[in-house]
Design an enzyme around this catalytic site. Structure first.
Site, short mmCIF file in Angstrom:
data_model
loop_
_atom_site.label_atom_id
_atom_site.label_comp_id
_atom_site.label_asym_id
_atom_site.label_seq_id
_atom_site.Cartn_x
_atom_site.Cartn_y
_atom_site.Cartn_z
N HIS A 159 -6.42 7.44 -2.01
CA HIS A 159 -7.28 6.55 -1.23
C HIS A 159 -6.54 5.74 -0.17
O HIS A 159 -7.16 5.21 0.77
CB HIS A 159 -8.02 5.58 -2.15
CG HIS A 159 -7.20 4.41 -2.61
ND1 HIS A 159 -6.20 4.53 -3.55
CD2 HIS A 159 -7.21 3.13 -2.22
CE1 HIS A 159 -5.65 3.35 -3.73
NE2 HIS A 159 -6.24 2.48 -2.94
N ASP A 160 -5.22 5.62 -0.21
CA ASP A 160 -4.46 4.86 0.80
C ASP A 160 -3.34 5.69 1.42
O ASP A 160 -2.32 5.15 1.86
CB ASP A 160 -3.87 3.58 0.19
CG ASP A 160 -4.83 2.41 0.28
OD1 ASP A 160 -5.67 2.41 1.20
OD2 ASP A 160 -4.77 1.50 -0.58
N HIS A 212 0.94 1.72 -5.58
CA HIS A 212 -0.45 1.27 -5.55
C HIS A 212 -1.40 2.45 -5.75
O HIS A 212 -2.38 2.35 -6.50
CB HIS A 212 -0.75 0.58 -4.22
CG HIS A 212 -2.20 0.27 -4.02
ND1 HIS A 212 -2.90 -0.63 -4.82
CD2 HIS A 212 -3.11 0.73 -3.11
CE1 HIS A 212 -4.15 -0.71 -4.41
NE2 HIS A 212 -4.30 0.11 -3.38
N ASP A 255 -9.62 -0.07 -7.21
CA ASP A 255 -8.76 -0.52 -6.12
C ASP A 255 -8.29 -1.96 -6.32
O ASP A 255 -7.19 -2.33 -5.91
CB ASP A 255 -9.52 -0.39 -4.79
CG ASP A 255 -8.60 -0.49 -3.59
OD1 ASP A 255 -7.39 -0.32 -3.75
OD2 ASP A 255 -9.10 -0.72 -2.48
N HIS A 268 0.84 -1.20 0.00
CA HIS A 268 0.00 0.00 0.00
C HIS A 268 0.88 1.26 0.00
O HIS A 268 0.90 2.03 0.96
CB HIS A 268 -0.93 -0.02 1.21
CG HIS A 268 -2.00 -1.06 1.12
ND1 HIS A 268 -1.87 -2.30 1.71
CD2 HIS A 268 -3.20 -1.08 0.47
CE1 HIS A 268 -2.96 -3.02 1.47
NE2 HIS A 268 -3.77 -2.30 0.70
#
Length: 860
Positions: A575-576, A542, A686, A538
Site C-alpha cells: 500500500h505504500d 511500515h 494502516d 513509510h
C-alpha cells in the site's frame, strides 16, 4: 425684295439642320405659315413608323397588345424576365457565366448584332474581356481565351479603368452608359473602342455598366449594331438598364451561391486533408508529401515545395524540395533538385530567395511574374530546365510563430488569385497543426523509447536479483512463528531480512500454495521490499507492519471471502510502495509529475501502479494461476484497498458505513457494503502503530515526526511556512496533537470496525490505552506552559516595579550594568523552572497531531 433662287447643290444639309436646331422659332413660324394639315398628318404618320421601328425592343418591354395600364401590358415584361431567369438557372453559379447569360439576353432584347462582356477586377481597378462557348445556341464568341462549359481561364487583354483610355474602361470608371457611332470621335477616351474587331467593325455601340445591388461594378457590356441606319437610342438604354437591375439581383445570389459552393468544396477538401494527415502519421517525410500533394490540388499548381524552419541555425531546410506530376524531387548538393530519391536536404538562410523572405517577414507573397522579381533565384530553373512563371509563397504558423513555408509554382490556368491566397491561408492552419503534431508524435516516439530504456534500467535495479532469490530460498520459510498473529506484535523487533520470511509465512498460512508458485512469491516479496524507499517511516517496516495487522484480522475472523482476503493482504503489503516521505498536498504544491498524472489520491494511485508494475515483471506474477475473471476481480480489489488508505477517502467511507450500521441496514451480502468494510479494515491496518504497546508507540511516533520534519524543512527552504505538525520548532505541541489524532480518527475507526468484526477488539483497546498516556503527557505539557506563562508574567511585573523605583530615585538607566549584578531571586526561580521543563520534556514523546493521517500517523 423677292426671293432669290437657291441652288440645292450649294446647300449644306448639316448646316441647314444646325441652323434649324439653333433657331426653333423660325422653324415653328415657317411650318405654321407654309405647311397644311394634310402634310402635317403625313409627317406625324412617318414619324410614328420610325418611332415604332426604333422603339420595338422598348415596346416589348413596356407596352402590351391591350395597351398600357392593363393586365396584359405586363405580360411581355414578365415573359422576358422569365426567359432571363431560365437562362441563369441553366448556367453554372460562376459570376462570369451568369453575366454572360445576362449579356446574351440583353443583346437579344435590343437586337444587337454582337456584344463584348468585360469583367471588373475591383482590387486592381481593371477590366478584362470575357467570352464563352454557348453550347445551347452553338454560337462561339471569339476571344484569345475560350471558357469551355463554364471553365475558367485568363483574359488576353486587360484595360485599366483608372486611365479610361477606351470606351469600355471609361464607362466602367464613370459608372454611366454611353452611346457612340463610328463616325464620331470622342476625346474622353483616346483609344476609342479598343483593339477588338467586333467593336471596330460596328457602326453603332452602346456601352453600359453592370452594377450590383451593393454598388460595386461587376463588369461592362458593349453592344454592337452593324447597320449604319440602326443607331442605339435612349430607349435601348432603358431596356438594358432594366435587364441590368434584375441581373444585379441574380449576380448577388450567384455570388452567394459561388461562395457557399466554394466553402463547401474547401470544407470537403480540408476534411480529406485532416482525415489523410492525422490518420497516418508514420513519418515527417510522409506528412510533407501529403501536404504538398493537397496544396497542389487546392490552388491548381504545377509544383509544390515545403520548407521547414530550423530556429537554432536560422535556416530553412527541405528533404523533399519539389513535387509535381506525382513525383518528388530529392535534393542533392550538386544540383539542388534531382529526380532521384531524397539523399541530402537543402538548406539556406532565412531571408534568402522568395521562401526565405516569407519566413523572415511572415507575409504572403503572390508573384505573377517570377523573372520580374529580383528576389527570385533563377539558378534552380537553369539547373533543372524548368521555367517558373508565377509563385504563391505562404508561411505556416503555429502559436503565431513561423514553422515553415509552402511554395506553390506555376498555376496551371493563369496566375494565383486572391481567392487562392484565402483558401490557402485556411489550409495553412491545418498544415501547421499537422506539422506540429507530427513533431510532437516524433518526440513522443523518441520519449517512449527512452522510457523503455529507463524502465529496463530501473527494473534491473528495483527487481530482486538471482543471488538474493537463491539466498532467501535456501533459508526457507519458517514452519511457525510464535506471536505473529497477535495484534500487539512489534515488527521493529525483527530485522528486514527476517520480515521477508515472515511475510511469506503469513501468505502461505492464509492461502496455501496450491494456487501459487513459491518462486514467484519469493521474487514478488523481495522486489516489494526493494521498492520501498529508505525514508524514516513509510518504508518496508511500515508495509510489513500493516500487512501483519491485516493478517491478524483475516486470521481471527471469517468475515471476508478468499479472493477478498488475497486482495486485502497484498494491498496491505504494497500500500505504500515507492513512498517519498511527502504527503499528497506537498506533491500538488511542488507540481510533482505524479500530481500531474493523478489529480486525486496522488500517492495511493502511484502505490497501486507500482504494484501492477511488479506483477508484470518476469517471474513475479503471483496471480498467474488464477482464472481471467479471478485475476480481474483481485486486481480491482487491490486497487480499491490501496486507494482506501488515503484519509481523504476515510471520512466519507466512515460516514456512509456508520449511517448504515446505525440504521441496522448493514448486510454482508451486498457488494457495496463489503467494499465499505474492506476500506475501513485497510484504514485500521494502516493505523495499527497507534494500537501497539506504549514503548513501540513512542518509537514509531518519533520516526513519523522525523519524516514530517524533513518535509517541513524542505518547505522552509522553499520559502513556505509548514503546518505546526511539520515544524521542528513546535515540538511542544505534539502531545496535544496526538490526543486529537487518536480520539478523532483512530478511536472512531476501530470502534466502527469492532462493531462489524468483533475479533478486531484488541486494536481498539490498544489505542484507548495509548490515548490515556498521551492525555497525561498533554496535561503535563499544558501545566508546564501555564507555569512558564505565570513566571514570565511575574518577572514582567517585578521588572516594571524596578523601573518605577528607579524613576522615583532619579536613576535614568536602572538596567545599565545588569549583566554584572548577581542573579535576583526571581531569576533563580526561572532557571530552576527551565531545568524542570527540560527534564519533563525529555520524558515525553514529541507528538503533534493536527494532521497525522495514519494509524501510524501517515500524512495522506
Amino acid at each position: 425684295m423677292g426671293r432669290s433662287q437657291v441652288n440645292a447643290a450649294d446647300m449644306d444639309p448639316e448646316k441647314v439642320e444646325e441652323y434649324l436646331i439653333q433657331n426653333p422659332q423660325f422653324l415653328d413660324a415657317y411650318v405654321t405659315k407654309n405647311v397644311d394639315q394634310e402634310m402635317l398628318e403625313c409627317w406625324l404618320l412617318d414619324r410614328h413608323k420610325i418611332a415604332q421601328s426604333r422603339k420595338s425592343s422598348l415596346s416589348r418591354w413596356k407596352f402590351g397588345a391591350a395597351g398600357a395600364g392593363t393586365a396584359a401590358a405586363a405580360e411581355p415584361k414578365k415573359n422576358m424576365l422569365q426567359e432571363l431567369a431560365k437562362s441563369l438557372q441553366k448556367t453554372n453559379s460562376r459570376v462570369g457565366s451568369v453575366m454572360w447569360e445576362l449579356a446574351v439576353c440583353i443583346a437579344s432584347a435590343v437586337s444587337a448584332d454582337s456584344f463584348i462582356l468585360y469583367l471588373a477586377d475591383k482590387r486592381e481597378g481593371t477590366l478584362c474581356k470575357f467570352n464563352i462557348i454557348n453550347n445551347a445556341t452553338g454560337i462561339c464568341y471569339p476571344d484569345s481565351i475560350v471558357y469551355n462549359n463554364g471553365g475558367s481561364g485568363e483574359a488576353a487583354r486587360i484595360y485599366s479603368m483608372r486611365e479610361g483610355l477606351t470606351m469600355a474602361s471609361y464607362v466602367g470608371q464613370r459608372r454611366a452608359p454611353l452611346r457612340l457611332s463610328r463616325s464620331e470621335a470622342d476625346a474622353r477616351f483616346p483609344d476609342g473602342v479598343g483593339e477588338n474587331a467586333e467593336s471596330q467593325n460596328a457602326y453603332h455601340i452602346l456601352c453600359h455598366p453592370i452594377i450590383r445591388a451593393d454598388g460595386d461594378l461587376s463588369g461592362v457590356i458593349e453592344l454592337h449594331r452593324n447597320n449604319i441606319n440602326s443607331p442605339f437610342y435612349a430607349e435601348d438604354e432603358e431596356v438594358v438598364n432594366s435587364y441590368v437591375v434584375w441581373g444585379g439581383i441574380a449576380l448577388h445570389y450567384a455570388e452567394l451561391n459561388a461562395v457557399m459552393n466554394k466553402s463547401k468544396k474547401l470544407n470537403e477538401f480540408l476534411l480529406d486533408v485532416v482525415r489523410s494527415i492525422f490518420q497516418d502519421m508514420v513519418s515527417m517525410d510522409t506528412l510533407i508529401k501529403k501536404i504538398m500533394n493537397f496544396a497542389q490540388k487546392l490552388v491548381d499548381a504545377d509544383r509544390a515545395s515545403l520548407f521547414l524552419l530550423d530556429n537554432k541555425k536560422q535556416e530553412l531546410y527541405a528533404r523533399l524540395f519539389d513535387m509535381g506530376g506525382g513525383q518528388d524531387l530529392g535534393v542533392s548538393p550538386e544540383n539542388h533538385a534531382s529526380q532521384s530519391a531524397p539523399t541530402k536536404e537543402i538548406r539556406f538562410p532565412i531571408g534568402t530567395g522568395i521562401a526565405g523572405q516569407v519566413a523572415a517577414t511572415g507575409q504572403v507573397l503572390n508573384i505573377p511574374d517570377a523573372y520580374a522579381d529580383e528576389r527570385f533565384n533563377r539558378a534552380v530553373d537553369q539547373i533543372t530546365g524548368y521555367h517558373t512563371k508565377s509563385i504563391l509563397c505562404m508561411p505556416v504558423f503555429i502559436r503565431s510563430t513561423v514553422i515553415g513555408v509552402v511554395q506553390m509554382v506555376n498555376k496551371r490556368s493563369g496566375t494565383f488569385t486572391q481567392g487562392d491566397e484565402e483558401a490557402f491561408q485556411t489550409f495553412a492552419v491545418y498544415c501547421g497543426l499537422a506539422l506540429h503534431h507530427a513533431k510532437l508524435y516524433d518526440k513522443i516516439r523518441r520519449s517512449e523509447q527512452k522510457f523503455k530504456v529507463a524502465l529496463e534500467v530501473l527494473s534491473y535495479h528495483n527487481t530482486c536479483n538471482e543471488n538474493e532469490f537463491e539466498k532467501f530460498k535456501a533459508e526457507g520459510v519458517p514452519h511457525t512463528v510464535i506471536g505473529l498473529d497477535d495484534f500487539y506484535f512489534v515488527p521493529m523487533t525483527v530485522d528486514d531480512n527476517q520480515k521477508v520470511h515472515y511475510a511469506l509465512y503469513m501468505f502461505i498460512d492464509l492461502f496455501g500454495l496450491i494456487r501459487f508458485d513459491m518462486d514467484e512469491l519469493y521474487r514478488f516479496v523481495l522486489t516489494v521490499r526493494k521498492n520501498y524507499r529508505r525514508v524514516p517511516y513509510h518504508n518496508w517496516q511500515h508495509g510489513f507492519s500493516v500487512a501483519n495487522s491485516m493478517y491478524c484480522i483475516l486470521k481471527k475472523s471469517s468475515a471476508f471471502r478468499p479472493l477478498e482476503c488475497l486482495a486485502l493482504f497484498i494491498g496491505s503489503l504494497c500500500h505504500d510502495l515507492d513512498h517519498r516521505g511527502r504527503n499528497n498536498k506537498f506533491m500538488m504544491d511542488v507540481g510533482s509529475p505524479l500530481a500531474a498524472i493523478y489529480t486525486t489520491s496522488t500517492m495511493e494511485h502511484h502505490h497501486f501502479n507500482q504494484t501492477v508494475t511488479i506483477l508484470q515483471q518476469e517471474g513475479h506474477n503471483i496471480f498467474s494461476k488464477l482464472s481471467s475473471e479471478e485475476y480481474k476481480q483481485v486486481l480491482g480489489n487491490v486497487k480499491h484497498c490501496i486507494l482506501a488508505t488515503d484519509l481523504a477517502l476515510f471520512f466519507p467511507n466512515k460516514a456512509r458505513l456508520q449511517d448504515i450500521v446505525d440504521r441496522e441496514a448493514f448486510s454482508w451480502g451486498l457488494p457495496d457494503h463489503r467494499l465499505l468494510i474492506e476500506a475501513i479494515a485497510m484504514t485500521g491496518a494502516d493505523l495499527c502503530a497507534s494500537s501497539k504497546p506504549w514503548d513501540a508507540q513512542r518509537e514509531t511516533v518519533k520516526v513519523i515526526f522525523e519524516e514530517f520534519y524533513e518535509q517541513g524543512d524542505f518547505e522552509k527552504r522553499a520559502g513556505r511556512i509548514p503546518i505546526p505538525m511539520m515544524d521542528r520548532e513546535k515540538q511542544d505541541e505534539q502531545p496535544a496533537s496526538q490526543v486529537g489524532f487518536l480520539s478523532g480518527i483512530c478511536i472512531p475507526c476501530y470502534t466502527l470496525l469492532e462493531s462489524l468484526i468483533p475479533e478486531s477488539r484488541p486494536l481498539l483497546d490498544g489505542v484507548q490505552q495509548n490515548l490515556d498516556r498521551w492525555k497525561g503527557l498533554a496535561d503535563e505539557q499544558t501545566a508546564i506552559k501555564a507555569a512558564k506563562a505565570a513566571e514570565e508574567a511575574e518577572e514582567a511585573k517585578e521588572e516594571e516595579s524596578k523601573n518605577e523605583d528607579a524613576a522615583v530615585n532619579g536613576d535614568t538607566e536602572p538596567n545599565e550594568d545588569s549583566n554584572s549584578n548577581p542573579p535576583t531571586p526571581t531569576e533563580s526561580r526561572k532557571s530552576s523552572t527551565s531545568k524542570s521543563l527540560q527534564k519533563q520534556a525529555s520524558l515525553s514523546v514529541p507528538v503533534n497531531q493536527t494532521n497525522i493521517i495514519s494509524c501510524s500517523g501517515r500524512p495522506k
